[in-house]
Design an enzyme around this catalytic site. Sequence first.
Site, PDB file in Angstrom:
ATOM      1  N   TYR A   1       0.812  -1.216   0.000  1.00  0.00           N
ATOM      2  CA  TYR A   1       0.000   0.000   0.000  1.00  0.00           C
ATOM      3  C   TYR A   1       0.850   1.273   0.000  1.00  0.00           C
ATOM      4  O   TYR A   1       0.340   2.352  -0.260  1.00  0.00           O
ATOM      5  CB  TYR A   1      -0.931   0.021   1.212  1.00  0.00           C
TER       6      TYR A   1
ATOM      7  N   LYS B   1       3.497 -15.309   1.774  1.00  0.00           N
ATOM      8  CA  LYS B   1       3.529 -16.142   0.560  1.00  0.00           C
ATOM      9  C   LYS B   1       4.985 -16.376   0.162  1.00  0.00           C
ATOM     10  O   LYS B   1       5.439 -15.990  -0.921  1.00  0.00           O
ATOM     11  CB  LYS B   1       2.753 -15.459  -0.564  1.00  0.00           C
TER      12      LYS B   1
ATOM     13  N   ASP C   1      -2.766 -17.897   1.767  1.00  0.00           N
ATOM     14  CA  ASP C   1      -3.962 -18.494   1.168  1.00  0.00           C
ATOM     15  C   ASP C   1      -4.412 -19.718   1.957  1.00  0.00           C
ATOM     16  O   ASP C   1      -5.612 -19.934   2.174  1.00  0.00           O
ATOM     17  CB  ASP C   1      -3.736 -18.828  -0.303  1.00  0.00           C
TER      18      ASP C   1
ATOM     19  N   ASP D   1      -5.124  -7.047   5.700  1.00  0.00           N
ATOM     20  CA  ASP D   1      -6.365  -6.384   5.320  1.00  0.00           C
ATOM     21  C   ASP D   1      -7.421  -7.426   4.950  1.00  0.00           C
ATOM     22  O   ASP D   1      -8.569  -7.393   5.404  1.00  0.00           O
ATOM     23  CB  ASP D   1      -6.079  -5.446   4.137  1.00  0.00           C
TER      24      ASP D   1
ATOM     25  N   ASP E   1     -10.641  -9.014   7.569  1.00  0.00           N
ATOM     26  CA  ASP E   1     -12.040  -8.881   7.160  1.00  0.00           C
ATOM     27  C   ASP E   1     -12.713 -10.245   7.089  1.00  0.00           C
ATOM     28  O   ASP E   1     -13.888 -10.399   7.447  1.00  0.00           O
ATOM     29  CB  ASP E   1     -12.133  -8.181   5.806  1.00  0.00           C
TER      30      ASP E   1
END
Length: 368
Positions: free
Chosen positions: A142, A192, A225, A249, A253
């Site tokens: 970001y 990852k 994942d 993020d 959520d």
Amino acid sequence: MSNPSLLILAGDGIGPEVMAEVKRIIDWFGARRDLTFDVTEGLVGGCSYDAHGTPLTDAVMAQAQEADAVLLGAVGGPKYDKLDFSVKPERGLLRLRKEMDLFSNLRPAQCFDALADFSSMKRDVVAGLDIMIVRELTSGIYFGEPRGVFKEGNERVGINTQRYTESEIARVARSAFELARKRDNRLCSMEKANVMESGILWRDVVQEVHDAEYPDVELSHMYADAGAMQLTRWPKQFDVIVTDNLFGDILSDLAAMLTGSLGMLPSASLGAPMANGRPKALYEPVHGSAPDIAGKGIANPIACILSFAMALRYSFDKGDEATRVEKAVEKVLADGVRTADLMQSGDGTPATTSQVGDAILAALDASL
């Protein structure tokens, strides 16, 4: 000694309504628990843009830097959708996070027993759930450079850069390890590393910090994942999860919806200790500004109240008082005093925002 200071930034939409109930809780602590705060208020987001042409003034930014903790309601709304990106309400929140260097974002996902049936998951999967996701908040994709939309040949290309330094990873890892020590002493780091060099560095640094400083904490590593899959398969296997800005993020959520309602979830964003030993800190509910119900007196104030409870625990070392607030909320939910977002067909008449506040104050009184 002076009282600890709080800067309240209620913001937009339902922010002022839910923050009004938090202010009643703050007043209760002053009157009934001899715990008084010096409270100041300011503008952030769309209301600040309306008043000053900017989503956060330099004066309010300076106040935030000096306060022992900042409580924020919500920012944004469709009224501001067509503003230039540089002055959108959300830029005020991002500026607070960046300039206060709030690198460690704490997102609890706790499922109160009274609300277990509101989750889309089976009751036995989520009942009693209590996990914490620690998200790195001030670096990563970001904020990395280069970024932007560029012309390349005959077409446009969008570029964002995932970038982390060792020190950025190490400091959020330490924050997560310290938190794990105060809970069940287990930490799972997610990245990852199988396809991203930044993930390889992330895993290496977290392991190095563990081996050198926190060998007593049980550490595991998981691809992000796979972590998403495991959060929906059996979330109670986790205690504390630490991950980068992007994955944090997304995963926080996802974890939020395990609890059944975004209106229930608080958050804390913490930085380095100030001269008085308290961390730079901003506390806010996870829910947005909900402009469709703003001004109607029906918004759920619990996430904002629980954000204040997090401030009691992490900024003011008042863990017992934070637990008092959390237990009051739990009692009110069990008693069925709920806003419309926490009710199902046939449950009766929803409570208003202020009625939920009344019930929590009554439960606090009963706790004495």
